[in-house]
Design a protein around this motif. Structure first.
Motif, PDB file in Angstrom:
ATOM      1  N   GLU A   1       0.822  -1.210   0.000  1.00  0.00           N
ATOM      2  CA  GLU A   1       0.000   0.000   0.000  1.00  0.00           C
ATOM      3  C   GLU A   1       0.860   1.265   0.000  1.00  0.00           C
ATOM      4  O   GLU A   1       0.527   2.264   0.638  1.00  0.00           O
ATOM      5  N   GLY A   2       1.989   1.207  -0.711  1.00  0.00           N
ATOM      6  CA  GLY A   2       2.853   2.368  -0.826  1.00  0.00           C
ATOM      7  C   GLY A   2       3.690   2.668   0.404  1.00  0.00           C
ATOM      8  O   GLY A   2       4.319   3.711   0.485  1.00  0.00           O
ATOM      9  N   LEU A   3       3.721   1.766   1.368  1.00  0.00           N
ATOM     10  CA  LEU A   3       4.487   1.969   2.606  1.00  0.00           C
ATOM     11  C   LEU A   3       5.599   0.926   2.722  1.00  0.00           C
ATOM     12  O   LEU A   3       5.394  -0.242   2.387  1.00  0.00           O
ATOM     13  N   ARG A   4       6.757   1.358   3.221  1.00  0.00           N
ATOM     14  CA  ARG A   4       7.811   0.401   3.565  1.00  0.00           C
ATOM     15  C   ARG A   4       7.467  -0.155   4.949  1.00  0.00           C
ATOM     16  O   ARG A   4       7.291   0.596   5.894  1.00  0.00           O
ATOM     17  N   LEU A   5       7.376  -1.471   5.035  1.00  0.00           N
ATOM     18  CA  LEU A   5       6.983  -2.113   6.285  1.00  0.00           C
ATOM     19  C   LEU A   5       8.204  -2.379   7.157  1.00  0.00           C
ATOM     20  O   LEU A   5       9.319  -2.503   6.673  1.00  0.00           O
TER      21      LEU A   5
END
Length: 104
Positions: free
Chosen positions: A6-10
């Motif tokens: 979702e466009g986020l670095r986890l």
């Protein structure tokens, strides 16, 4: 584990059995996202998948830095307190919606 969603670095974790920092598997088989905001432990929601819980964690505490050198140049990981509060509200609403769907 997936490194980005979702466009986020986890926040990946080699020490966690889920593979994600702040994500814990419950006895029910669902995944709880938890972390510390403003020196208090907060639950960001309970989700069907570890990735969904990791996304909620990243939204609440700020996405993981791309590399260690990027983190140093940006002053560390995490977001502003206001962004974290907004993410907590979104994660809480999503969690409540999921709980209501289970009851129905």
């Amino acid at each position: 584990p997936v490194a980005e969603a979702e466009g986020l670095r986890l926040h990946l974790s080699a020490r966690s059995n889920t593979g994600y920092m702040g994500v814990y598997r419950q006895a029910s088989g669902r995944y709880k996202a938890m972390g510390t905001l403003k020196k208090k432990v907060s639950t960001f929601g309970v989700f069907d998948t570890a990735v969904a819980a990791a996304v909620a964690y990243a939204r609440a505490v700020g996405e993981a830095p791309a590399t260690e050198s990027d983190a140093a140049s940006e002053g560390g990981e995490g977001g502003s307190g206001l962004a974290a509060e907004g993410a907590l509200a979104v994660a809480t609403a999503a969690s409540q919606g999921a709980a209501e769907a289970e009851v129905a």
